[in-house]
Design an enzyme around this catalytic site. Structure first.
Site, PDB file in Angstrom:
ATOM      1  N   LYS A 219     -28.357 117.864   8.228  1.00 56.05           N
ATOM      2  CA  LYS A 219     -27.172 118.618   7.833  1.00 56.05           C
ATOM      3  C   LYS A 219     -26.722 118.172   6.438  1.00 56.05           C
ATOM      4  CE  LYS A 219     -26.734 120.838  11.755  1.00 56.05           C
ATOM      5  NZ  LYS A 219     -26.675 122.302  11.890  1.00 56.05           N
ATOM      6  N   GLU A 297     -30.658 126.391   5.303  1.00 54.24           N
ATOM      7  CA  GLU A 297     -30.173 127.244   6.388  1.00 54.24           C
ATOM      8  C   GLU A 297     -28.677 127.521   6.221  1.00 54.24           C
ATOM      9  OE1 GLU A 297     -29.591 126.861  11.242  1.00 54.24           O
ATOM     10  OE2 GLU A 297     -31.179 125.723  10.234  1.00 54.24           O
ATOM     11  N   GLU A 326     -28.265 132.281  13.021  1.00 53.30           N
ATOM     12  CA  GLU A 326     -27.608 131.802  14.238  1.00 53.30           C
ATOM     13  C   GLU A 326     -26.218 132.395  14.415  1.00 53.30           C
ATOM     14  OE1 GLU A 326     -25.484 127.714  14.372  1.00 53.30           O
ATOM     15  OE2 GLU A 326     -27.184 127.405  13.043  1.00 53.30           O
ATOM     16  N   ASP A 349     -30.336 133.771  17.604  1.00 49.68           N
ATOM     17  CA  ASP A 349     -29.602 132.965  18.569  1.00 49.68           C
ATOM     18  C   ASP A 349     -29.558 133.747  19.875  1.00 49.68           C
ATOM     19  OD1 ASP A 349     -27.338 130.562  18.729  1.00 49.68           O
ATOM     20  OD2 ASP A 349     -26.925 132.255  20.052  1.00 49.68           O
TER      21      ASP A 349
END
Length: 469
Positions: A219, A297, A326, A349
């Protein structure tokens, strides 16, 4: 004798993952992984389980919407839905008053996902097959009839989809046998949460290597200098041949070309969870080029197709791709991402999209546009769900998996009797129990412990105080 749906039960289930930093990123700093969960019952004993993923507060709102939608199923014969799950999906989305509070996005769409997934779980259980097997055993015509096509026929018609599926019929059984034998490729996220200490990230990364993983995600987005430092730390571990006593992959192998794989064939991905405006995203990710990520992402707002396209163009000279999905509201957002050539990787997702029927439409569009599908699975129950979807994509739709990787996060699987499992290659094992349906059934004991607000864990955390509901 005709079977009828008699009733349903919903549960607001919340796990205290914020206490350990699981799920933390630059946008979501205090996640309590949660499930808006529904079980649908019939008079024959046949049941179906479904859920949608949330991160704490607001799960009760989703449960309320689930009750509104699931109530429409009561009294219906489930076989009338199973005959054409695409029509069933259209009908589920057709209540004009409920549709108004979307349409096809937000809370009502999350709720639709839980109910549609529960219906698919019931369908698979009725046929005695895991969900993926139910769908790959369908004829191309049956699979097309199970798919949601409204609003996407300008890029994919039913006729085109049928032709695509028929073209993949050859070799389907061989692909099924192969993925069942070797498993489905995966990457790991749970080593790279933003709230973890360096020591924990280092330890979990080494454990992931020992478990067979060679794709890793971290992250980013809180602090550039710290992200570069953390990225170099992870790179120093995953690029070190000494950490691969059993050998490592050739970075020039076809499945790794274009992924910025290091000398051990290890791939690093980064995820910003929507924290930046478009210019910020471009500048920030360019500053991370030295850690050589495959993709960034969710660099910006999830429904900004043109913003993603601009970021992708700007990052191309750095060799960094763009991934998202997502939080894409629905199939129309994916349609626009594909049309705008905005993404290198499609991240469906399982319950942000409104269930299996809408997922199928995105898988088909991704196959048409040649975009690999690497589903999102960082959340409770999502790994259990998405292995089915990736196997469906490989066996029946795209026919490819070696450049695809399915997310794995090692959290909360113990609450599911049909939990996902990994093999020694760092790949998902393919679900095989004929009783598991969509694999999302949760232990009753887990529900009793973690249901909000008066499950035993939450009452204990409040010193025994029970809250009125």
């Amino acid at each position: 004798m005709t079977t009828r749906i008699t009733h349903f039960k919903t549960h607001d289930i919340r796990f205290p993952t914020s206490l350990t930093g699981d799920g933390t990123d630059a946008m979501n700093t205090d996640c309590d992984y949660s499930s808006a969960y529904v079980t649908i019952y019939t008079d024959s004993g046949l049941i179906g389980h479904g859920m949608t993923f949330t991160i704490g507060r607001g799960t009760d709102i989703v449960c309320h919407a689930i009750r509104e939608l699931a109530g429409r199923l009561v009294g219906r014969d489930p076989e009338s839905f199973f005959e054409n799950m695409g029509k069933a999906w259209d009908w589920m989305c057709s209540d004009s008053q409920l549709r108004w509070i979307g349409p096809e996005k937000g809370v009502i769409h999350l709720a639709t996902a839980a109910v549609n997934n529960a219906l698919w779980d019931m369908f698979a259980r009725a046929r005695g097959k895991p969900l993926w097997k139910l769908i790959v055993d369908m004829t191309p015509e049956e699979l097309v009839n199970a798919t949601a096509f409204r609003y996407i026929t300008d890029v994919l018609t039913r006729e085109e989809a049928l032709a695509m599926l028929k073209a993949k019929e050859a070799g389907k059984r061989e692909r099924e046998a192969l993925v069942t034998k070797v498993g489905y490729p995966a990457y790991i996220t749970s080593a790279g949460w933003l709230g973890y200490s360096d020591e924990k990230v280092s330890r979990l990364t080494k454990e992931a290597i020992a478990s067979g993983f060679n794709h890793f995600k971290m992250k980013v987005g809180a602090d550039l200098k710290d992200d570069v430092r953390r990225g170099k730390m992870i790179r120093s571990i995953i690029d070190d041949p000494a950490n691969y006593p059993s050998g490592f992959k050739d970075p020039s192998s076809p499945e790794l070309v274009g992924k910025n794989a290091g000398p051990t064939g290890a791939v690093l991905m980064i995820d910003a969870n929507q924290v930046w405006d478009v210019p910020q995203a471009i500048e920030y990710v360019a500053g991370l080029a030295e850690i050589k990520p495959w993709f960034i992402e969710e660099p910006t707002a999830p429904d900004d197709a043109l913003g993603h396209a601009a970021i992708r163009r700007a990052l191309k000279p750095y060799g960094i791709g763009v991934a998202t999905g997502e939080h894409a509201h629905n199939r129309m957002v994916f349609k626009q991402l594909f049309q705008a050539e905005a993404i290198d990787v499609c991240q469906i997702d399982s319950c942000r999209l409104a269930g299996v029927s809408e997922v199928l439409s995105v898988l088909l569009m991704a196959a048409k546009f040649g975009v690999p599908v690497c589903p999102h699975a960082g959340g409770v129950g999502l790994c259990e769900y998405v292995i089915h979807l990736s196997v469906i994509d490989y066996v029946a739709i795209s026919g490819t998996m070696e450049r695809n990787v399915l997310e794995f996060a090692d959290h909360l699987h113990e609450h599911f009797p049909y939990r996902c499992t990994m093999n020694e290659r760092g790949r998902y094992n393919v679900p095989s129990n004929p009783k598991e349906g969509y694999s999302i059934e949760m232990y009753k004991e887990s529900i009793a412990e973690f249901e909000w607000p008066n499950g035993s864990y939450w009452v204990g955390a409040r010193g025994g105080k029970v809250l009125s509901t």
